[in-house]
Motif scaffolding. Sequence first.
Motif, PDB file in Angstrom:
ATOM      1  N   PRO A  29       0.812  -1.229   0.000  1.00 55.91           N
ATOM      2  CA  PRO A  29       0.000   0.000   0.000  1.00 55.91           C
ATOM      3  C   PRO A  29       0.838   1.269   0.000  1.00 55.91           C
ATOM      4  O   PRO A  29       0.482   2.255  -0.653  1.00 55.91           O
ATOM      5  CB  PRO A  29      -0.834  -0.132   1.282  1.00 55.91           C
ATOM      6  N   LYS A  30       1.959   1.234   0.735  1.00 56.00           N
ATOM      7  CA  LYS A  30       2.820   2.422   0.776  1.00 56.00           C
ATOM      8  C   LYS A  30       3.454   2.686  -0.589  1.00 56.00           C
ATOM      9  O   LYS A  30       3.563   3.846  -1.007  1.00 56.00           O
ATOM     10  CB  LYS A  30       3.903   2.230   1.832  1.00 56.00           C
ATOM     11  N   LEU A  31       3.848   1.621  -1.279  1.00 55.10           N
ATOM     12  CA  LEU A  31       4.445   1.797  -2.599  1.00 55.10           C
ATOM     13  C   LEU A  31       3.423   2.313  -3.607  1.00 55.10           C
ATOM     14  O   LEU A  31       3.740   3.123  -4.480  1.00 55.10           O
ATOM     15  CB  LEU A  31       5.042   0.470  -3.082  1.00 55.10           C
ATOM     16  N   VAL A  32       2.173   1.824  -3.494  1.00 58.75           N
ATOM     17  CA  VAL A  32       1.133   2.273  -4.418  1.00 58.75           C
ATOM     18  C   VAL A  32       0.791   3.742  -4.177  1.00 58.75           C
ATOM     19  O   VAL A  32       0.575   4.515  -5.125  1.00 58.75           O
ATOM     20  CB  VAL A  32      -0.123   1.387  -4.269  1.00 58.75           C
ATOM     21  N   LEU A  33       0.734   4.158  -2.909  1.00 62.88           N
ATOM     22  CA  LEU A  33       0.360   5.534  -2.574  1.00 62.88           C
ATOM     23  C   LEU A  33       1.513   6.520  -2.692  1.00 62.88           C
ATOM     24  O   LEU A  33       1.278   7.730  -2.743  1.00 62.88           O
ATOM     25  CB  LEU A  33      -0.192   5.587  -1.145  1.00 62.88           C
ATOM     26  N   ALA A  34       2.731   6.026  -2.733  1.00 59.47           N
ATOM     27  CA  ALA A  34       3.896   6.921  -2.734  1.00 59.47           C
ATOM     28  C   ALA A  34       3.888   7.929  -3.885  1.00 59.47           C
ATOM     29  O   ALA A  34       4.138   9.121  -3.661  1.00 59.47           O
ATOM     30  CB  ALA A  34       5.183   6.098  -2.749  1.00 59.47           C
ATOM     31  N   PRO A  35       3.605   7.536  -5.142  1.00 55.83           N
ATOM     32  CA  PRO A  35       3.592   8.551  -6.218  1.00 55.83           C
ATOM     33  C   PRO A  35       2.550   9.632  -6.003  1.00 55.83           C
ATOM     34  O   PRO A  35       2.832  10.816  -6.205  1.00 55.83           O
ATOM     35  CB  PRO A  35       3.285   7.712  -7.471  1.00 55.83           C
ATOM     36  N   SER A  36       1.343   9.250  -5.565  1.00 59.92           N
ATOM     37  CA  SER A  36       0.304  10.253  -5.329  1.00 59.92           C
ATOM     38  C   SER A  36       0.694  11.212  -4.210  1.00 59.92           C
ATOM     39  O   SER A  36       0.479  12.424  -4.307  1.00 59.92           O
ATOM     40  CB  SER A  36      -1.029   9.570  -4.984  1.00 59.92           C
ATOM     41  N   ILE A  37       1.272  10.666  -3.146  1.00 62.64           N
ATOM     42  CA  ILE A  37       1.691  11.521  -2.028  1.00 62.64           C
ATOM     43  C   ILE A  37       2.802  12.468  -2.471  1.00 62.64           C
ATOM     44  O   ILE A  37       2.795  13.659  -2.136  1.00 62.64           O
ATOM     45  CB  ILE A  37       2.144  10.650  -0.847  1.00 62.64           C
ATOM     46  N   ALA A  38       3.748  11.952  -3.240  1.00 59.77           N
ATOM     47  CA  ALA A  38       4.844  12.795  -3.708  1.00 59.77           C
ATOM     48  C   ALA A  38       4.346  13.910  -4.614  1.00 59.77           C
ATOM     49  O   ALA A  38       4.774  15.070  -4.494  1.00 59.77           O
ATOM     50  CB  ALA A  38       5.885  11.938  -4.439  1.00 59.77           C
ATOM     51  N   ILE A  39       3.417  13.587  -5.518  1.00 56.32           N
ATOM     52  CA  ILE A  39       2.858  14.604  -6.410  1.00 56.32           C
ATOM     53  C   ILE A  39       2.096  15.656  -5.618  1.00 56.32           C
ATOM     54  O   ILE A  39       2.202  16.860  -5.878  1.00 56.32           O
ATOM     55  CB  ILE A  39       1.953  13.936  -7.467  1.00 56.32           C
ATOM     56  N   SER A  40       1.311  15.206  -4.614  1.00 55.84           N
ATOM     57  CA  SER A  40       0.556  16.157  -3.793  1.00 55.84           C
ATOM     58  C   SER A  40       1.496  17.072  -3.018  1.00 55.84           C
ATOM     59  O   SER A  40       1.271  18.284  -2.930  1.00 55.84           O
ATOM     60  CB  SER A  40      -0.358  15.401  -2.829  1.00 55.84           C
ATOM     61  N   LEU A  41       2.536  16.497  -2.450  1.00 54.01           N
ATOM     62  CA  LEU A  41       3.487  17.313  -1.694  1.00 54.01           C
ATOM     63  C   LEU A  41       4.134  18.368  -2.569  1.00 54.01           C
ATOM     64  O   LEU A  41       4.312  19.517  -2.158  1.00 54.01           O
ATOM     65  CB  LEU A  41       4.561  16.416  -1.059  1.00 54.01           C
TER      66      LEU A  41
END
Length: 310
Positions: A29-41
């Motif tokens: 789950p962390k790997l799947v969410l990592a791109p979205s979190i990085a883009i949001s940040l």
Amino acid sequence: MSLSSSVAQPAAGPGARRSSSGLLQAWLPKLVLAPSIAISLFFVYGFMLWTFILSLTSSRMLPSYEFVGFAQYARLMANDRWWVASTNLVVFGGLFVAICLVLGLLLAILLDQRIRQEGALRTLYLYPMALSFIVTGVVWKWLLNPGLGIQAMVRGWGFENFRFDWIIDPDMAVYTLVIAAVWQASGFVMALFLAGLRGIDDSILKAAQLDGASLPRIYWRVVIPCLRPVVFSAVMILSHIAIKSFDLVVALTNGGPGYASDLPATFMYAHAFTRAQIGLGSASAMLMLGGVLAILIPYLYSELRSRRHG
């Protein structure tokens, strides 16, 4: 050949496979969410930080990193148009939030009586929220136009002295924004309150009825206090809408007559993009963000405190 080299290595057991499988399930789950979190940040909080940096510079048409401290904020405080926009926001936001809360609560109470055609009425009230603020602004601009809207229609009925020309009156133009915004958002607030009403335990209402309380008293003393979380949520959402309102203003009044119906969002756009004052526009954007945080932080603190003590 030594004895140690002749002994076969044991195969990985089920325990090792379970360990690797559990590790994969924990990290997937962390790997799947990592791109979205990085883009949001980067695109949200990164640009917020960049806007704050620009507000401390002398940027005009293009970004300039000549540090001038809080000079742009001082210019903003000395700008008459900014104070008109801020005053309009207080008037527009206060009336918008208050009327939407009252109207939404009344509509929710009406639908909570299990009336016939509830589904059709609920859809009818919610429909305006499906429209964009641009469409709402254009439609209400036609309706409020003295030459072809409500005023022209009523005068056509024979009431020649009837006047409803708020959209061209500098003292009343901001109230046309309130009318259009309330028309669009009150149905959404109704849905929030209706969900809250349907979540109240019926045994509480029956107990109040057995004690001889009238229906208005039950709603005032029992039901509305139970809706406190819904009220807080609605206030936060509506206040956020009011602070960032831009498209409705542009479509309905374009900030006019003159800049009589300006709001901070339209002020920011006018100075940052059309007048090549990026530093001043960034300063106004940061003050708008401060307004949102001033509403959001107390709400989050209240929610966390209630959960901690709950």
